[in-house]
Design an enzyme around this catalytic site. Structure first.
Site, PDB file in Angstrom:
ATOM      1  N   GLU A  12       0.818  -1.221   0.000  1.00 34.87           N
ATOM      2  CA  GLU A  12       0.000   0.000   0.000  1.00 34.87           C
ATOM      3  C   GLU A  12       0.852   1.272   0.000  1.00 34.87           C
ATOM      4  O   GLU A  12       0.357   2.353  -0.313  1.00 34.87           O
ATOM      5  CB  GLU A  12      -0.931   0.018   1.218  1.00 34.87           C
ATOM      6  CG  GLU A  12      -2.019  -1.039   1.166  1.00 34.87           C
ATOM      7  CD  GLU A  12      -2.761  -1.159   2.479  1.00 34.87           C
ATOM      8  OE1 GLU A  12      -3.987  -1.342   2.439  1.00 34.87           O
ATOM      9  OE2 GLU A  12      -2.128  -1.085   3.554  1.00 34.87           O
ATOM     10  N   GLY A  78     -12.712  -3.010   2.292  1.00 39.71           N
ATOM     11  CA  GLY A  78     -13.893  -3.667   1.731  1.00 39.71           C
ATOM     12  C   GLY A  78     -14.999  -2.647   1.525  1.00 39.71           C
ATOM     13  O   GLY A  78     -15.205  -1.779   2.371  1.00 39.71           O
ATOM     14  N   VAL A 154     -13.543  -9.072   6.634  1.00 38.49           N
ATOM     15  CA  VAL A 154     -14.964  -9.351   6.429  1.00 38.49           C
ATOM     16  C   VAL A 154     -15.161  -9.973   5.053  1.00 38.49           C
ATOM     17  O   VAL A 154     -14.813  -9.378   4.030  1.00 38.49           O
ATOM     18  CB  VAL A 154     -15.824  -8.075   6.592  1.00 38.49           C
ATOM     19  CG1 VAL A 154     -17.294  -8.385   6.331  1.00 38.49           C
ATOM     20  CG2 VAL A 154     -15.633  -7.482   7.981  1.00 38.49           C
ATOM     21  N   MET A 174      -9.325  -2.746   8.768  1.00 40.79           N
ATOM     22  CA  MET A 174      -8.826  -3.313  10.016  1.00 40.79           C
ATOM     23  C   MET A 174      -7.921  -2.381  10.830  1.00 40.79           C
ATOM     24  O   MET A 174      -7.342  -2.814  11.819  1.00 40.79           O
ATOM     25  CB  MET A 174      -8.089  -4.630   9.715  1.00 40.79           C
ATOM     26  CG  MET A 174      -8.999  -5.646   9.024  1.00 40.79           C
ATOM     27  SD  MET A 174      -8.175  -7.164   8.489  1.00 40.79           S
ATOM     28  CE  MET A 174      -7.800  -7.951  10.047  1.00 40.79           C
ATOM     29  N   GLU A 175      -7.785  -1.116  10.407  1.00 44.64           N
ATOM     30  CA  GLU A 175      -6.854  -0.227  11.116  1.00 44.64           C
ATOM     31  C   GLU A 175      -7.382   1.183  11.381  1.00 44.64           C
ATOM     32  O   GLU A 175      -6.994   1.812  12.382  1.00 44.64           O
ATOM     33  CB  GLU A 175      -5.529  -0.075  10.319  1.00 44.64           C
ATOM     34  CG  GLU A 175      -4.753  -1.361  10.097  1.00 44.64           C
ATOM     35  CD  GLU A 175      -5.236  -2.152   8.884  1.00 44.64           C
ATOM     36  OE1 GLU A 175      -5.964  -1.576   8.059  1.00 44.64           O
ATOM     37  OE2 GLU A 175      -4.910  -3.342   8.783  1.00 44.64           O
ATOM     38  N   ASP A 198     -12.333  -5.009  -2.527  1.00 44.93           N
ATOM     39  CA  ASP A 198     -13.282  -6.131  -2.570  1.00 44.93           C
ATOM     40  C   ASP A 198     -14.600  -5.655  -1.980  1.00 44.93           C
ATOM     41  O   ASP A 198     -14.673  -4.566  -1.425  1.00 44.93           O
ATOM     42  CB  ASP A 198     -12.729  -7.300  -1.735  1.00 44.93           C
ATOM     43  CG  ASP A 198     -12.503  -6.882  -0.282  1.00 44.93           C
ATOM     44  OD1 ASP A 198     -13.445  -6.967   0.503  1.00 44.93           O
ATOM     45  OD2 ASP A 198     -11.377  -6.423   0.048  1.00 44.93           O
TER      46      ASP A 198
HETATM   47  N1  SAH Z   1      -3.315 -12.431   4.242  1.00 45.78           N
HETATM   48  C1  SAH Z   1      -3.722 -11.137   3.763  1.00 45.78           C
HETATM   49  C2  SAH Z   1      -4.464 -10.403   4.852  1.00 45.78           C
HETATM   50  C3  SAH Z   1      -5.016  -9.111   4.391  1.00 45.78           C
HETATM   51  S1  SAH Z   1      -6.034  -8.430   5.621  1.00 45.78           S
HETATM   52  C4  SAH Z   1      -2.482 -10.356   3.383  1.00 45.78           C
HETATM   53  O1  SAH Z   1      -1.512 -10.465   4.122  1.00 45.78           O
HETATM   54  O2  SAH Z   1      -2.495  -9.678   2.360  1.00 45.78           O
HETATM   55  C5  SAH Z   1      -6.814  -7.168   4.688  1.00 45.78           C
HETATM   56  C6  SAH Z   1      -6.158  -5.829   4.689  1.00 45.78           C
HETATM   57  O3  SAH Z   1      -6.828  -4.992   3.759  1.00 45.78           O
HETATM   58  C7  SAH Z   1      -6.267  -5.097   6.032  1.00 45.78           C
HETATM   59  O4  SAH Z   1      -5.162  -4.256   6.206  1.00 45.78           O
HETATM   60  C8  SAH Z   1      -7.584  -4.302   5.902  1.00 45.78           C
HETATM   61  O5  SAH Z   1      -7.489  -3.006   6.438  1.00 45.78           O
HETATM   62  C9  SAH Z   1      -7.863  -4.235   4.395  1.00 45.78           C
HETATM   63  N2  SAH Z   1      -9.129  -4.845   3.929  1.00 45.78           N
HETATM   64  C10 SAH Z   1      -9.433  -4.976   2.618  1.00 45.78           C
HETATM   65  N3  SAH Z   1     -10.614  -5.593   2.459  1.00 45.78           N
HETATM   66  C11 SAH Z   1     -11.095  -5.865   3.696  1.00 45.78           C
HETATM   67  C12 SAH Z   1     -12.272  -6.522   4.170  1.00 45.78           C
HETATM   68  N4  SAH Z   1     -13.166  -7.044   3.342  1.00 45.78           N
HETATM   69  N5  SAH Z   1     -12.447  -6.640   5.521  1.00 45.78           N
HETATM   70  C13 SAH Z   1     -11.508  -6.129   6.360  1.00 45.78           C
HETATM   71  N6  SAH Z   1     -10.377  -5.526   5.956  1.00 45.78           N
HETATM   72  C14 SAH Z   1     -10.143  -5.376   4.645  1.00 45.78           C
END
Ligand code: SAH
Length: 230
Positions: A12, A78, A154, A174-175, A198
């Site tokens: 990012e 998301g 999610v 998530m942050e 997504d």
């Molecule tokens: N194993 C994956 C985990 C990604 S977690 C990896 O290492 O790439 C998802 C990240 O993108 C988090 O930082 C969150 O802030 C964001 N994100 C994107 N889509 C999301 C969703 N549907 N729900 C929660 N966070 C999401």
């Protein structure tokens, strides 16, 4: 004026770090803090890691050690709702932690007990600058509203419906809301700008893999424009 720029993941911040003219790089709490000039502004840019704990630690370091005047959180998220698609931008008006639950005591879901606010409001001037940046890049669709954060990726239609109904959220990640809480506690103006990777539904992990690169490009473009307007 120094602006703290936080992203959860290296991908990012990748484009942005290439453009940063580095003065100093220091490691703290296993995070690399890049101090330098970005598009003419003094910034400290950092990848904090995924989730609310990482992002909170990072924001407090920016506050305590770098005395940042403002904080911007960028990245992917998301999308919630039918009209929002991968690549679109969401600018947070305010944020809530959707997984904070002391409802057993009669609190509202998301309320942090003993805190005098329910949501964390982004700085109005920064929201307006972000919106202006979005207007100037008219080929990217943008939305403004509430973003909710929790320690959960999610990927479930029932959960999205609940986030929409319970919080009126347009996006989840998530942050953002923990960054917002730390900024609130330290009285630092902040804004969260995310691009949709997504739709947080049952295929979210696959869309996420596919659309994250374009989402990152879009959020970086908006940030670039916003810094130019500042
Ligand atoms: N194993 C994956 C985990 C990604 S977690 C990896 O290492 O790439 C998802 C990240 O993108 C988090 O930082 C969150 O802030 C964001 N994100 C994107 N889509 C999301 C969703 N549907 N729900 C929660 N966070 C999401």
């Amino acid at each position: 004026m120094t602006i703290g720029i936080i992203a959860a993941m290296a991908e990012e911040l990748e484009i942005l770090l290439k453009d940063l003219v580095l003065d100093e790089k220091r490691k703290k709490a296993n995070m690399a803090f890049h101090k330098g000039k970005l598009y003419g502004k003094d910034v400290v840019a950092v990848v904090c890691g995924i989730g609310k704990v990482n992002s909170a630690i990072c924001t407090q370091i920016l506050a305590s050690e770098y005395n940042v005047d403002k904080v911007i959180n960028v990245g992917v998220a998301g999308g919630i709702g039918k009209e929002i698609y991968p690549g679109d931008i969401v600018v947070a008006e305010n944020l809530v932690q959707h997984d904070m639950d002391t409802t057993a005591f009669g609190d509202k879901m998301g309320q942090i007990p003993r805190l005098s606010t329910f949501d964390f409001k982004c700085d109005e001037e920064m929201i307006n600058l972000a919106k202006k940046a979005c207007e100037e890049i008219s080929e990217i669709n943008s939305f403004t509203g509430r973003i909710v954060s929790g320690d959960q990726f999610v990927a479930n239609i029932e959960k999205i419906k609940w986030l929409e109904k319970e919080f009126g959220a347009i996006s989840c990640e998530m942050e953002g809301a923990s960054i917002a809480q730390v900024c609130y506690l330290n009285s630092i103006p902040f804004v969260v700008i995310r691009s949709i990777s997504d739709n947080a539904n049952n295929g979210a992990h696959m869309d996420y893999e596919k659309f994250t690169p374009i989402a990152v490009k879009n959020s970086t473009r908006i940030l670039n424009k916003m810094l130019n307007l500042m």
